[in-house]
Scaffold this motif. Structure first.
Motif, PDB file in Angstrom:
ATOM      1  N   TYR A  64      -0.894   9.268   4.092  1.00  0.00           N
ATOM      2  CA  TYR A  64      -1.230   7.877   4.406  1.00  0.00           C
ATOM      3  C   TYR A  64      -0.296   7.323   5.483  1.00  0.00           C
ATOM      4  CZ  TYR A  64      -2.440   2.972   3.684  1.00  0.00           C
ATOM      5  OH  TYR A  64      -2.841   1.678   3.864  1.00  0.00           O
ATOM      6  N   PHE A  94      -4.500  -3.470  -3.494  1.00  0.00           N
ATOM      7  CA  PHE A  94      -4.074  -2.105  -3.212  1.00  0.00           C
ATOM      8  C   PHE A  94      -3.983  -1.278  -4.491  1.00  0.00           C
ATOM      9  CE2 PHE A  94      -1.900  -3.848   0.758  1.00  0.00           C
ATOM     10  CZ  PHE A  94      -2.859  -3.322   1.607  1.00  0.00           C
ATOM     11  N   TYR A  95      -3.463  -1.877  -5.535  1.00  0.00           N
ATOM     12  CA  TYR A  95      -3.308  -1.150  -6.804  1.00  0.00           C
ATOM     13  C   TYR A  95      -4.662  -0.721  -7.354  1.00  0.00           C
ATOM     14  CZ  TYR A  95      -1.875  -0.047 -11.568  1.00  0.00           C
ATOM     15  OH  TYR A  95      -1.656   0.593 -12.759  1.00  0.00           O
ATOM     16  N   VAL A 145       2.253   1.667  -3.550  1.00  0.00           N
ATOM     17  CA  VAL A 145       1.260   2.252  -4.451  1.00  0.00           C
ATOM     18  C   VAL A 145       1.119   3.749  -4.186  1.00  0.00           C
ATOM     19  CG1 VAL A 145      -1.203   2.292  -5.037  1.00  0.00           C
ATOM     20  CG2 VAL A 145      -0.013   0.105  -4.800  1.00  0.00           C
ATOM     21  N   ALA A 146       1.073   4.121  -2.903  1.00  0.00           N
ATOM     22  CA  ALA A 146       0.930   5.538  -2.563  1.00  0.00           C
ATOM     23  C   ALA A 146       2.127   6.342  -3.047  1.00  0.00           C
ATOM     24  CB  ALA A 146       0.759   5.697  -1.054  1.00  0.00           C
ATOM     25  N   ASP A 178       0.830  -1.203   0.000  1.00  0.00           N
ATOM     26  CA  ASP A 178       0.000   0.000   0.000  1.00  0.00           C
ATOM     27  C   ASP A 178       0.868   1.258   0.000  1.00  0.00           C
ATOM     28  OD1 ASP A 178       0.899  -0.676   2.514  1.00  0.00           O
ATOM     29  OD2 ASP A 178      -0.917  -0.059   3.571  1.00  0.00           O
ATOM     30  N   LEU A 197      -6.795   2.575  -0.401  1.00  0.00           N
ATOM     31  CA  LEU A 197      -5.746   1.763   0.212  1.00  0.00           C
ATOM     32  C   LEU A 197      -6.185   1.254   1.585  1.00  0.00           C
ATOM     33  CD1 LEU A 197      -2.587   3.911  -0.628  1.00  0.00           C
ATOM     34  CD2 LEU A 197      -3.396   1.872  -1.823  1.00  0.00           C
ATOM     35  N   THR A 203      -5.992   7.336  -1.179  1.00  0.00           N
ATOM     36  CA  THR A 203      -5.590   6.808   0.122  1.00  0.00           C
ATOM     37  C   THR A 203      -6.740   6.119   0.850  1.00  0.00           C
ATOM     38  OG1 THR A 203      -6.019   8.977   1.126  1.00  0.00           O
ATOM     39  CG2 THR A 203      -3.761   8.511   0.420  1.00  0.00           C
ATOM     40  N   GLY A 208      -6.353   1.740  -4.804  1.00  0.00           N
ATOM     41  CA  GLY A 208      -5.626   2.999  -4.727  1.00  0.00           C
ATOM     42  C   GLY A 208      -5.828   3.864  -5.953  1.00  0.00           C
TER      43      GLY A 208
END
Length: 505
Positions: A262, A387-388, A249-250, A246, A399, A396, A391
């Motif tokens: 996040y 998550f991808y 990804v962020a 996560d 996520l 956020t 997100g």
């Protein structure tokens, strides 16, 4: 403590006297560790709030990018050797020395690997400052590798008072140092210097207490420990991928500012969980190890420790979720408003996360490591993809939602395995959670009512104080009125443990 430590070398607790002695040692270990952890947390929490006001979201985002990689290499360099020392109790002195040498070699390998990938990581995250941060923080691999085996030996000998004092000293020094670094204008180097300094303090203190010679590792002599540690290594590696993707990804898709929001939301949501699970994780494996051939004792410890954790983390986690908006605005300021939404979701789910770390501990001590390994392999595939997708669509908030939607699936598999291995009925486990569940439900109703009744004339600070006060009082009353007998049982246990005789958990 030395007599109790000698007792812990047995693989079974066979008499009431031995059970009471082990219970006594468990309570003393938790008490010392808890006192040091919470005192250290009070210092670090206060310094963290000051440092967060002095630094920017971009500073936290940059170090968060480095932490993604460094946390992964930390797992690889430790190789599960500490758990192997606890679980494989028949290791000879020479084998322990070889494991110590292996730990140092792995720490050096982690540092060299970090130096090699520092520049590519900077290009990947589009952060030119990142390579030097990675190289500097990776020195902790070499530093902490020196204490991996000595720390496990101290835990196996139940030397929790000494370990607690080390944590307290480390927390006090870091709290002062990091405020000084931030005020001096170190920016993100504040966090880097804090990580390195903390590793140096803890390693020096552990080696002063327990020093093990280094020996060149021979794979054939270490086969039992290496088999177990390799399964644990794969499990931890996959856990790291699933639970940190996560942040990846962020940082990669949403940017440094979003990662900063996040990251701070995650920290606030899980501060109680992480500190308490770290406390428990420092103490309980040694006691599970002492009763690894005694299923009734294993069930007893799992239920009572789970009940104790839930009584603390459930109300705190749910309470943070309920007051997240006012807390962020009052404590951190309006510039951190982007933290509020993910914080609310992550804090609510933190209650669940607080009680699951005991499950892998039980499987590790029972040497049933393959099941958890394959469970984590599956999680390492499913969680990043979730998550991808979430997100990209919801930022956020997505996520945070991914945790709630997918993580319980893998936890349920762990529950089924552990309950089967130690013959633990689901009803007994739910019964252990019921005091915390019922008290938290009533507390949440009161906190929500106070929020609704507060008028627009109330400031965020006044409303926050009122809700916190009402939550603490209502939860305490709920536990006293609804679960007085259980609280009395806990109190009787503490009184008995302080004396030379008494009941068991």
């Amino acid at each position: 403590m030395r007599n109790v430590a000698a007792l812990s070398g047995a693989t079974e607790v066979g008499t009431p006297v031995e059970a009471r002695a082990l219970d006594h040692s468990l309570l003393r270990g938790i008490a010392w560790t808890a006192a040091a952890k919470w005192a250290s947390q009070a210092l670090s929490w206060g310094s963290w709030l000051i440092v967060a006001r002095l630094l920017s979201p971009e500073d936290y985002g940059l170090v968060g990018m480095a932490a993604l990689y460094l946390g992964l290499v930390t797992l690889l360099s430790e190789f599960g050797l500490g758990t192997a020392v606890l679980a494989v109790r028949e290791l000879s002195v020479e084998q322990i020395n070889q494991l110590n040498g292996l730990a140092v070699l792995l720490g050096l390998a982690g540092w060299l690997a970090s130096c090699a990938v520092a520049l590519p990581l900077g290009h990947f995250f589009h952060a030119p400052q990142l390579p030097l941060v990675v190289v500097a923080m990776s020195t902790t691999f070499v530093i902490t590798s020196l204490k991996t085996v000595p720390l496990a030996l101290l835990q196996r000998d139940l030397q929790f008072k000494a370990l607690a004092l080390i944590d307290l000293t480390q927390g006090a020094v870091l709290a002062i140092a990091m405020i000084g670094f931030a005020m001096a204008g170190f920016r993100y180097w504040t966090l880097v210097c804090g990580a390195v300094l903390g590793a140096m303090i803890s390693t020096w203190a552990v080696l002063k207490l327990r020093h093990s010679p280094l020996a060149w590792p021979r794979p054939r002599a270490l086969k039992p420990a290496m088999t177990l540690s390799s399964n644990i290594l794969i499990s931890r590696l996959c856990w790291y991928i699933s639970s940190n993707s996560d942040f990846l990804v962020a940082g990669r898709i949403l940017g440094k500012a979003a990662l900063g929001f996040y990251n701070v939301g995650w920290t606030l949501a899980n501060v109680a969980v992480d500190k308490l699970t770290a406390l428990v994780g420092q103490v309980t494996p040694a006691f599970f190890s002492a009763v690894q051939t005694d299923p009734p004792a294993m069930r007893r410890y799992l239920l009572r420790i789970t009940e104790g954790i839930a009584l603390v983390t459930f109300p705190v986690s749910v309470g943070v979720a309920l007051v997240a908006r006012d807390f962020v605005l009052v404590a951190l300021g309006a510039k951190w408003a982007g933290t509020i939404a993910p914080l609310q979701i992550l804090a609510a789910y933190a209650a669940v996360r607080s009680i699951t770390p005991l499950l892998p501990q039980v499987l590790h001590i029972l040497r049933d490591t393959k099941f958890e390994m394959w469970n984590m392999v599956a999680a390492a595939v499913v969680m990043p993809a979730t998550f991808y997708i979430c997100g990209q669509r919801l930022g956020t908030v997505g996520l945070a939602m991914a945790w709630v939607l997918v993580d319980p699936i893998f936890n349920l598999r762990l529950y089924r395995r552990v309950f089967s291995k130690i013959q633990l009925p689901v009803r007994a486990y739910v019964g252990a959670l019921w005091p915390a569940l019922s008290g938290t439900f009533l507390m949440a109703a009161v906190v929500l009512a106070v929020g609704r009744l507060s008028g627009s004339a109330w400031t965020e600070g006044l409303r926050l104080a009122a809700q916190i006060g009402a939550g603490v009082v209502s939860y305490g009353l709920a536990c006293l009125l609804l679960h007085r007998r259980r609280l009395k049982a806990f109190y009787a246990l503490v009184v008995a443990a302080r004396g030379s005789s008494g009941g068991s958990l």
